[in-house]
Design a protein around this motif. Structure first.
Motif, PDB file in Angstrom:
ATOM      1  N   PRO A 192     -22.876 -29.261 -74.565  1.00 27.96           N
ATOM      2  CA  PRO A 192     -23.764 -30.385 -74.894  1.00 27.96           C
ATOM      3  C   PRO A 192     -22.999 -31.709 -74.886  1.00 27.96           C
ATOM      4  CG  PRO A 192     -23.169 -29.184 -76.876  1.00 27.96           C
ATOM      5  CD  PRO A 192     -22.621 -28.390 -75.725  1.00 27.96           C
ATOM      6  N   HIS A 193     -23.706 -32.798 -74.611  1.00 25.06           N
ATOM      7  CA  HIS A 193     -23.095 -34.116 -74.661  1.00 25.06           C
ATOM      8  C   HIS A 193     -24.043 -35.060 -75.412  1.00 25.06           C
ATOM      9  CE1 HIS A 193     -25.847 -35.275 -71.424  1.00 25.06           C
ATOM     10  NE2 HIS A 193     -25.444 -34.201 -70.750  1.00 25.06           N
ATOM     11  N   LEU A 194     -23.587 -36.269 -75.639  1.00 27.36           N
ATOM     12  CA  LEU A 194     -24.317 -37.193 -76.507  1.00 27.36           C
ATOM     13  C   LEU A 194     -25.076 -38.284 -75.748  1.00 27.36           C
ATOM     14  CD1 LEU A 194     -21.600 -37.652 -79.289  1.00 27.36           C
ATOM     15  CD2 LEU A 194     -23.552 -36.096 -79.267  1.00 27.36           C
ATOM     16  N   ALA A 195     -25.220 -38.142 -74.444  1.00 26.98           N
ATOM     17  CA  ALA A 195     -25.978 -39.129 -73.683  1.00 26.98           C
ATOM     18  C   ALA A 195     -27.452 -39.091 -74.088  1.00 26.98           C
ATOM     19  CB  ALA A 195     -25.832 -38.878 -72.187  1.00 26.98           C
ATOM     20  N   ARG A 196     -28.093 -40.263 -73.974  1.00 25.31           N
ATOM     21  CA  ARG A 196     -29.508 -40.393 -74.302  1.00 25.31           C
ATOM     22  C   ARG A 196     -30.282 -40.783 -73.042  1.00 25.31           C
ATOM     23  NH1 ARG A 196     -28.277 -44.523 -79.294  1.00 25.31           N
ATOM     24  NH2 ARG A 196     -26.995 -43.090 -80.567  1.00 25.31           N
ATOM     25  N   PRO A 197     -31.576 -40.511 -73.016  1.00 27.36           N
ATOM     26  CA  PRO A 197     -32.369 -40.952 -71.857  1.00 27.36           C
ATOM     27  C   PRO A 197     -32.227 -42.461 -71.643  1.00 27.36           C
ATOM     28  CG  PRO A 197     -33.644 -39.456 -73.230  1.00 27.36           C
ATOM     29  CD  PRO A 197     -32.381 -39.754 -73.987  1.00 27.36           C
ATOM     30  N   GLY A 198     -31.954 -42.849 -70.404  1.00 33.24           N
ATOM     31  CA  GLY A 198     -31.781 -44.266 -70.112  1.00 33.24           C
ATOM     32  C   GLY A 198     -30.341 -44.732 -70.093  1.00 33.24           C
ATOM     33  N   ASP A 199     -29.372 -43.825 -70.289  1.00 33.04           N
ATOM     34  CA  ASP A 199     -27.950 -44.170 -70.150  1.00 33.04           C
ATOM     35  C   ASP A 199     -27.612 -44.097 -68.656  1.00 33.04           C
ATOM     36  OD1 ASP A 199     -27.682 -44.472 -72.878  1.00 33.04           O
ATOM     37  OD2 ASP A 199     -26.831 -42.485 -73.213  1.00 33.04           O
ATOM     38  N   LEU A 200     -27.848 -45.199 -67.961  1.00 30.72           N
ATOM     39  CA  LEU A 200     -27.870 -45.199 -66.501  1.00 30.72           C
ATOM     40  C   LEU A 200     -26.530 -45.533 -65.866  1.00 30.72           C
ATOM     41  CD1 LEU A 200     -31.306 -46.972 -65.953  1.00 30.72           C
ATOM     42  CD2 LEU A 200     -30.836 -44.515 -66.097  1.00 30.72           C
ATOM     43  N   MET A 201     -26.389 -45.134 -64.602  1.00 25.92           N
ATOM     44  CA  MET A 201     -25.208 -45.411 -63.788  1.00 25.92           C
ATOM     45  C   MET A 201     -25.635 -45.360 -62.336  1.00 25.92           C
ATOM     46  SD  MET A 201     -23.380 -41.711 -64.306  1.00 25.92           S
ATOM     47  CE  MET A 201     -24.423 -40.235 -64.326  1.00 25.92           C
ATOM     48  N   ALA A 202     -24.755 -45.777 -61.441  1.00 30.74           N
ATOM     49  CA  ALA A 202     -25.052 -45.702 -60.014  1.00 30.74           C
ATOM     50  C   ALA A 202     -24.420 -44.438 -59.435  1.00 30.74           C
ATOM     51  CB  ALA A 202     -24.559 -46.957 -59.298  1.00 30.74           C
ATOM     52  N   PHE A 203     -23.213 -44.552 -58.832  1.00 31.42           N
ATOM     53  CA  PHE A 203     -22.593 -43.409 -58.173  1.00 31.42           C
ATOM     54  C   PHE A 203     -21.421 -42.810 -58.950  1.00 31.42           C
ATOM     55  CE2 PHE A 203     -24.151 -45.682 -54.176  1.00 31.42           C
ATOM     56  CZ  PHE A 203     -25.311 -44.909 -54.105  1.00 31.42           C
ATOM     57  N   ALA A 204     -21.166 -43.266 -60.172  1.00 24.93           N
ATOM     58  CA  ALA A 204     -20.113 -42.658 -60.996  1.00 24.93           C
ATOM     59  C   ALA A 204     -20.451 -41.194 -61.252  1.00 24.93           C
ATOM     60  CB  ALA A 204     -19.978 -43.415 -62.313  1.00 24.93           C
ATOM     61  N   ASP A 205     -19.426 -40.388 -61.514  1.00 27.80           N
ATOM     62  CA  ASP A 205     -19.665 -38.961 -61.729  1.00 27.80           C
ATOM     63  C   ASP A 205     -20.542 -38.687 -62.946  1.00 27.80           C
ATOM     64  OD1 ASP A 205     -18.255 -38.229 -59.512  1.00 27.80           O
ATOM     65  OD2 ASP A 205     -16.709 -37.103 -60.574  1.00 27.80           O
ATOM     66  N   ASN A 206     -20.169 -39.295 -64.092  1.00 26.30           N
ATOM     67  CA  ASN A 206     -20.811 -38.888 -65.340  1.00 26.30           C
ATOM     68  C   ASN A 206     -21.281 -40.021 -66.248  1.00 26.30           C
ATOM     69  OD1 ASN A 206     -20.393 -35.919 -65.126  1.00 26.30           O
ATOM     70  ND2 ASN A 206     -18.228 -36.518 -65.156  1.00 26.30           N
ATOM     71  N   CYS A 207     -20.783 -41.237 -66.039  1.00 27.13           N
ATOM     72  CA  CYS A 207     -21.070 -42.290 -67.002  1.00 27.13           C
ATOM     73  C   CYS A 207     -20.801 -43.648 -66.371  1.00 27.13           C
ATOM     74  CB  CYS A 207     -20.203 -42.126 -68.251  1.00 27.13           C
ATOM     75  SG  CYS A 207     -18.438 -42.274 -67.873  1.00 27.13           S
ATOM     76  N   SER A 208     -21.206 -44.705 -67.066  1.00 30.96           N
ATOM     77  CA  SER A 208     -20.993 -46.051 -66.533  1.00 30.96           C
ATOM     78  C   SER A 208     -19.649 -46.644 -66.917  1.00 30.96           C
ATOM     79  CB  SER A 208     -22.125 -46.979 -66.998  1.00 30.96           C
ATOM     80  OG  SER A 208     -22.305 -46.917 -68.396  1.00 30.96           O
ATOM     81  N   TYR A 209     -18.946 -46.067 -67.909  1.00 35.48           N
ATOM     82  CA  TYR A 209     -17.641 -46.583 -68.333  1.00 35.48           C
ATOM     83  C   TYR A 209     -16.722 -45.428 -68.722  1.00 35.48           C
ATOM     84  CZ  TYR A 209     -19.877 -51.143 -68.590  1.00 35.48           C
ATOM     85  OH  TYR A 209     -20.546 -52.296 -68.268  1.00 35.48           O
ATOM     86  N   ASN A 210     -15.431 -45.607 -68.433  1.00 32.23           N
ATOM     87  CA  ASN A 210     -14.426 -44.651 -68.882  1.00 32.23           C
ATOM     88  C   ASN A 210     -13.313 -45.413 -69.588  1.00 32.23           C
ATOM     89  OD1 ASN A 210     -11.659 -43.061 -68.211  1.00 32.23           O
ATOM     90  ND2 ASN A 210     -13.339 -41.617 -68.470  1.00 32.23           N
ATOM     91  N   VAL A 211     -12.907 -44.897 -70.755  1.00 34.36           N
ATOM     92  CA  VAL A 211     -11.917 -45.572 -71.599  1.00 34.36           C
ATOM     93  C   VAL A 211     -10.734 -44.641 -71.826  1.00 34.36           C
ATOM     94  CG1 VAL A 211     -11.469 -46.640 -73.855  1.00 34.36           C
ATOM     95  CG2 VAL A 211     -13.689 -46.968 -72.730  1.00 34.36           C
ATOM     96  N   LEU A 212      -9.526 -45.211 -71.753  1.00 36.83           N
ATOM     97  CA  LEU A 212      -8.284 -44.468 -71.921  1.00 36.83           C
ATOM     98  C   LEU A 212      -7.315 -45.349 -72.687  1.00 36.83           C
ATOM     99  CD1 LEU A 212      -6.845 -41.824 -71.036  1.00 36.83           C
ATOM    100  CD2 LEU A 212      -6.169 -43.003 -68.950  1.00 36.83           C
ATOM    101  N   THR A 213      -6.353 -44.729 -73.381  1.00 41.86           N
ATOM    102  CA  THR A 213      -5.357 -45.527 -74.095  1.00 41.86           C
ATOM    103  C   THR A 213      -4.004 -45.465 -73.384  1.00 41.86           C
ATOM    104  OG1 THR A 213      -4.681 -43.695 -75.556  1.00 41.86           O
ATOM    105  CG2 THR A 213      -6.467 -45.119 -76.320  1.00 41.86           C
ATOM    106  N   LYS A 214      -3.289 -46.561 -73.489  1.00 36.77           N
ATOM    107  CA  LYS A 214      -1.962 -46.661 -72.879  1.00 36.77           C
ATOM    108  C   LYS A 214      -1.013 -45.631 -73.475  1.00 36.77           C
ATOM    109  CE  LYS A 214       1.242 -50.366 -71.522  1.00 36.77           C
ATOM    110  NZ  LYS A 214       1.509 -51.831 -71.654  1.00 36.77           N
ATOM    111  N   ALA A 215      -1.155 -45.378 -74.789  1.00 39.34           N
ATOM    112  CA  ALA A 215      -0.277 -44.409 -75.463  1.00 39.34           C
ATOM    113  C   ALA A 215      -0.503 -42.992 -74.948  1.00 39.34           C
ATOM    114  CB  ALA A 215      -0.498 -44.470 -76.976  1.00 39.34           C
ATOM    115  N   SER A 216      -1.726 -42.656 -74.580  1.00 43.39           N
ATOM    116  CA  SER A 216      -2.002 -41.322 -74.036  1.00 43.39           C
ATOM    117  C   SER A 216      -1.284 -41.131 -72.697  1.00 43.39           C
ATOM    118  CB  SER A 216      -3.508 -41.130 -73.860  1.00 43.39           C
ATOM    119  OG  SER A 216      -4.174 -41.176 -75.099  1.00 43.39           O
ATOM    120  N   ILE A 217      -1.316 -42.179 -71.865  1.00 48.55           N
ATOM    121  CA  ILE A 217      -0.603 -42.108 -70.587  1.00 48.55           C
ATOM    122  C   ILE A 217       0.902 -41.989 -70.835  1.00 48.55           C
ATOM    123  CG2 ILE A 217      -0.123 -43.298 -68.413  1.00 48.55           C
ATOM    124  CD1 ILE A 217      -2.826 -44.736 -68.762  1.00 48.55           C
ATOM    125  N   HIS A 218       1.411 -42.754 -71.791  1.00 49.52           N
ATOM    126  CA  HIS A 218       2.851 -42.730 -72.100  1.00 49.52           C
ATOM    127  C   HIS A 218       3.273 -41.345 -72.597  1.00 49.52           C
ATOM    128  CE1 HIS A 218       6.787 -44.071 -73.406  1.00 49.52           C
ATOM    129  NE2 HIS A 218       6.542 -43.594 -74.614  1.00 49.52           N
TER     130      HIS A 218
END
Length: 340
Positions: A192-218
């Motif tokens: 299950p995921h937490l998306a709601r009806p109307g959480d729209l995107m164009a051609f992205a795989d799953n969502c309109s935004y992706n967030v990552l932290t610099k510390a995770s990459i490090h």
């Protein structure tokens, strides 16, 4: 003389007190302007925006930008919106670096109202950044399990793509304003995921935004022989000043006037093994192999988690250096957050 000293001391004390009051008032006003979300109950300062990325064409190189507009459908900069173009095969199925890793070598550049495409061994070609919609150009394209109406970008760029990839039948599609958009709520996943009806995107795989932290990459790079960058993971927003994997527990983000809502952890696939500079997959399947050693969590199966998928609840501008405020909670029911 004593009275003079006392008078001088009193004046000095008054000046110091006045300066302190002015400084305190100044700091208050500064912080009030700087951190509007800090006055919203349940939010806390977690870091600052260190990188912003817009990927106008799915699986091509991205544009690193200093500021952008957060729209319902993705990050927008200079007239182009994230992942609103996609390459598709002759039968209308989208193409990514998973099938064609050399897509990573095509660089889009903006000039006036056009996108210029550059690739090794190819002459540059330009396409309109916002092609006009006409009935003759409407086509159907399939992304994941969704088939939607899009605008074909014409024969010239199609022929250019076919020559570069040495494949026949490729076409470039544009998700023009007013045409179908995909809905994250309809994503078919084994969990299950937490998306709601109307959480729209164009051609992205799953969502309109992706967030990552610099510390995770490090932290990941400390486990790798060959370091990677944010480009391997193609996020829109990179946050610095927080611990590794802090993003696992950010249910809502406030950045300036922008409000983003987490809908799911980002499960990673072979695409992150593509070297963004060389356009080839890593023979050892890194960094995916290393991530699998410490970022496999239930109920996500064999794909490790790295970054978080978000949708937009409030539009606005976002800039590198902006303060990031988060509301903490569970994005998904997990037994634990993976630790290094």
């Amino acid at each position: 003389m004593t009275g003079v000293h006392e008078s001088s001391a009193a004046i000095f004390a008054t000046l110091v007190a006045g300066s302190a009051l002015k400084l305190g008032a100044g700091l208050y006003l500064y912080r009030s302007k700087l951190s509007p979300a800090s006055r919203i109950e349940g939010y806390e300062f977690v870091g600052r925006v260190s990188e912003l990325w817009c990927f106008p064409i799915k699986s091509f190189r991205g544009l690193q930008i200093e500021e952008g507009e957060c729209t319902k459908f993705g990050l927008k900069w200079s007239g182009v919106t994230d992942r609103h173009f996609t390459v598709a095969t002759a039968n209308g199925v989208y193409l990514t670096q998973r099938q064609e890793p050399t897509m990573a070598l095509i660089s889009p550049g903006l000039r006036d109202n056009e996108i210029q495409l550059n690739a090794p061994g190819m002459e540059a070609i330009s396409i309109p950044a916002n092609p006009p919609v006409n009935a003759e150009g409407l086509r159907r394209v399939t992304v994941k399990t969704d088939t939607m109406t899009s605008l074909d970008c014409g024969d010239a760029v199609a022929e250019w793509l076919c020559r570069f990839f040495k494949r026949e039948g490729l076409r470039l599609h544009f998700s023009a304003p007013g045409l179908d958009k995909r809905d994250s709520y309809k994503n078919l996943k084994p969990w299950p995921h937490l998306a709601r009806p109307g959480d729209l995107m164009a051609f992205a795989d799953n969502c309109s935004y992706n967030v990552l932290t610099k510390a995770s990459i490090h932290l990941l790079n400390q486990r790798l022989q060959k370091p990677v960058t944010a480009c391997n993971f193609r996020p829109n927003i990179v946050v610095e000043g927080c611990p590794a994997f802090a993003e696992d527990m950010w249910t809502t983000l406030h950045i300036g006037d922008v409000e983003l809502r987490a809908i799911d952890h980002c499960s990673r696939c072979l695409m992150i093994t593509v070297d963004p500079e060389k356009g080839v997959k890593d023979q050892e399947e890194e960094p995916l192999s290393t991530l699998k050693k410490f970022r496999l969590l239930e109920p996500y199966g064999p794909k490790p988690l790295f970054g978080v998928n978000y949708t937009l609840d409030k539009t606005g501008m976002i800039r590198v250096g902006d303060a990031v405020y988060a509301k903490r909670g569970s994005i998904q029911v997990l037994p634990t957050t993976a630790a290094p």
